[in-house]
Design a protein around this motif. Structure first.
Motif, short mmCIF file in Angstrom:
data_model
loop_
_atom_site.label_atom_id
_atom_site.label_comp_id
_atom_site.label_asym_id
_atom_site.label_seq_id
_atom_site.Cartn_x
_atom_site.Cartn_y
_atom_site.Cartn_z
N ALA A 192 34.58 24.16 9.53
CA ALA A 192 35.43 22.98 9.34
C ALA A 192 36.62 23.05 10.25
O ALA A 192 37.22 24.10 10.43
CB ALA A 192 35.87 22.92 7.89
N GLN A 193 36.96 21.94 10.84
CA GLN A 193 38.11 21.87 11.73
C GLN A 193 39.28 21.28 10.97
O GLN A 193 39.11 20.40 10.14
CB GLN A 193 37.78 20.98 12.94
CG GLN A 193 36.63 21.50 13.76
CD GLN A 193 36.95 22.82 14.40
OE1 GLN A 193 38.00 23.00 14.99
NE2 GLN A 193 36.05 23.78 14.25
N PHE A 194 40.40 21.76 11.30
CA PHE A 194 41.60 21.24 10.66
C PHE A 194 41.87 19.84 11.18
O PHE A 194 41.89 19.60 12.37
CB PHE A 194 42.78 22.17 10.95
CG PHE A 194 44.10 21.58 10.55
CD1 PHE A 194 44.42 21.39 9.23
CD2 PHE A 194 45.02 21.18 11.52
CE1 PHE A 194 45.64 20.84 8.85
CE2 PHE A 194 46.23 20.63 11.14
CZ PHE A 194 46.54 20.47 9.82
N ALA A 195 42.08 18.92 10.26
CA ALA A 195 42.42 17.56 10.68
C ALA A 195 43.92 17.52 10.93
O ALA A 195 44.71 17.62 10.00
CB ALA A 195 42.04 16.58 9.58
N HIS A 229 32.44 19.68 -1.98
CA HIS A 229 33.52 20.49 -1.41
C HIS A 229 33.64 21.85 -2.07
O HIS A 229 33.91 22.84 -1.40
CB HIS A 229 34.86 19.74 -1.49
CG HIS A 229 34.90 18.53 -0.60
ND1 HIS A 229 35.62 17.40 -0.91
CD2 HIS A 229 34.29 18.27 0.57
CE1 HIS A 229 35.44 16.50 0.05
NE2 HIS A 229 34.64 17.00 0.95
N LEU A 270 43.32 31.76 7.13
CA LEU A 270 43.40 31.68 5.66
C LEU A 270 42.01 31.60 5.06
O LEU A 270 41.70 32.27 4.08
CB LEU A 270 44.23 30.47 5.25
CG LEU A 270 44.34 30.21 3.75
CD1 LEU A 270 45.02 31.36 3.03
CD2 LEU A 270 45.10 28.90 3.48
N ARG A 271 41.15 30.78 5.67
CA ARG A 271 39.79 30.61 5.16
C ARG A 271 39.02 31.93 5.22
O ARG A 271 38.30 32.28 4.30
CB ARG A 271 39.07 29.55 5.97
CG ARG A 271 38.27 28.57 5.13
CD ARG A 271 37.71 27.45 5.93
NE ARG A 271 38.76 26.54 6.38
CZ ARG A 271 38.95 26.17 7.64
NH1 ARG A 271 38.18 26.62 8.60
NH2 ARG A 271 39.92 25.33 7.95
N TYR A 312 41.80 24.65 -4.11
CA TYR A 312 41.02 23.66 -3.37
C TYR A 312 40.46 22.55 -4.25
O TYR A 312 40.31 21.43 -3.81
CB TYR A 312 39.88 24.35 -2.62
CG TYR A 312 40.37 25.23 -1.49
CD1 TYR A 312 40.18 26.61 -1.53
CD2 TYR A 312 41.02 24.69 -0.39
CE1 TYR A 312 40.63 27.42 -0.50
CE2 TYR A 312 41.47 25.49 0.65
CZ TYR A 312 41.28 26.86 0.59
OH TYR A 312 41.73 27.66 1.60
N ARG A 321 45.75 28.98 11.95
CA ARG A 321 46.29 29.54 10.70
C ARG A 321 45.34 29.26 9.54
O ARG A 321 45.08 30.13 8.70
CB ARG A 321 47.65 28.92 10.42
CG ARG A 321 48.43 29.58 9.33
CD ARG A 321 49.88 29.11 9.35
NE ARG A 321 50.64 29.86 8.38
CZ ARG A 321 50.83 29.48 7.12
NH1 ARG A 321 50.31 28.35 6.68
NH2 ARG A 321 51.53 30.23 6.28
N ASN A 322 44.84 28.03 9.51
CA ASN A 322 43.92 27.65 8.43
C ASN A 322 42.63 28.45 8.50
O ASN A 322 42.05 28.83 7.48
CB ASN A 322 43.60 26.16 8.47
CG ASN A 322 44.79 25.32 8.06
OD1 ASN A 322 45.62 25.77 7.27
ND2 ASN A 322 44.90 24.13 8.60
#
Lengths: 195, 168
Positions: free
Chosen positions: A99-102, A31, A121-122, A141, A117-118
């Protein structure tokens, strides 16, 4: 069995037990590498390289620092090397691998808003200069403390604090613009946000 | 506490890195200052956003297996290198040992033959000198003999001459 006990066993020649160490840290290392590269393939390669380097240099680990700090330092060095070697360009990751937000809730609209939004932010984090980005990734993180980050990056704690707060301020500005419907914040490596 | 100071301390407050006394003062300020408390909420939303950003890219299931394959390869190479290194070490040791043994044997032989070597040298030397002396002596003897003959011849001739003078 503690990390140090496993290391001792591996040094004695019981190589099979090294897989226990891999199992404990593979997710965290992967990660962290993924946060740096935004590419699952690159993150896998870096993660493998980290564990190979750990095995190769086990004789250098003397137990003065925690093993987790030591392996994070190796990972950090690998990520920095990767960053130096990679061709310059947009560092947002491949569209299909992003990556998709879960989603946390059942509301699709809320999930969609959160996902966007995520992503914003990323992108904002990716656009930071390396010295701020690294600390943001390690603190927010990876959940490391100031002291651990200072040891990994070989910096004074005060410097870690300063860079973390500075990075956050820059991110807040970005997110403020995003949330207030300002110009879409497209992060590209040529537009390194340093404030 | 003034707003400027409160703003400076916000990040440390959010990270739980303030001493209890300073934290209490800051809390009291937030309670009394709507502007700073709004800023705190806004600042905190970023921290929360990090917590909500959960990625779904997962590490492959066979990752550990792949790492261990490389680890075993590395170990096999290391063992091979160690064996080669050990063999080289052994060869070096045998070389040194062999050289030492040869040197020792040579020294021993040398020590064993020192007296005989010395006598032979002396006798050779003596023989050579004696031979030269004898030769010189013989040469001298010959010379004396020849001189003796010559003297005899001279006397004979003198006597003959005297007899002839007497006859005349």
């Amino acid at each position: 069995m503690t990390d140090e006990a496993i290391i001792e066993e591996v040094r004695r020649g019981n190589t099979h037990i090294f897989s226990e160490l891999v199992g404990r840290y593979k997710d965290k290392i992967y990660h962290m590498a993924y946060r740096f590269t935004n590419d699952p393939g690159e993150a896998q390669d870096i993660s493998q390289e980290v564990f190979i380097n750990v095995f190769r240099n086990l004789h250098l680990y003397n137990g003065t620092a925690k093993f987790s700090t030591w392996i994070y330092r190796i990972c950090y060095n690998c990520c920095v090397d990767w960053n130096r070697k990679k061709p310059k360009g947009v560092r947002t990751g491949k569209e299909e691998d992003r990556a998709q937000f879960a989603g946390t809730g059942g509301d699709p609209e809320e999930s969609c808003i959160n996902r966007q939004r995520n992503e914003a932010l990323r992108k904002a984090v990716n656009g930071l200069k390396e010295k701020y980005r690294t600390i943001i990734i390690l603190f927010h993180y990876q959940g490391l403390s100031y002291e651990e980050i200072a040891e990994i990056m070989k910096l004074p704690i005060k410097t870690v604090e300063t860079r973390l707060y500075r990075g956050r301020n820059l991110l807040r500005d970005c997110m403020h613009k995003y949330e207030n419907g300002g110009e879409r914040y497209e992060m590209q490596t040529s537009y390194r946000f340093d404030g | 506490m003034k707003c400027r100071r409160a703003t400076d301390l916000t990040d440390r407050y959010l990270d739980g890195r303030l001493e209890s006394k300073t934290r209490d003062l800051l809390k009291a300020h937030y309670a009394s200052c709507s502007r700073c408390s709004s800023r705190l909420i806004a600042d905190n939303s970023l921290i929360e956003a990090f917590g909500q950003d959960r990625y779904t890219s997962e590490i492959p299931l066979d990752f550990t297996q792949r790492v261990m394959e490389k680890v075993f390869e590395l170990e096999a190479d290391r063992l091979k290198d160690r064996r080669v290194h050990d063999l080289q070490d052994h060869a070096a040791i045998f070389k040194r040992l062999g050289f030492s043994m040869l040197l020792s044997a040579a020294v021993m032989l040398f020590c064993m033959h020192i007296p005989s070597i010395n006598d032979r040298n002396v006798s050779r030397f003596v023989n050579a000198e004696a031979g030269a002396f004898v030769q010189r002596t013989m040469q001298l003897t010959d010379s004396i003999y020849e001189m003796n003959h010559r003297i005899k011849d001279i006397f004979r001739n003198f006597n003959n001459t005297v007899e002839k003078f007497k006859e005349v």
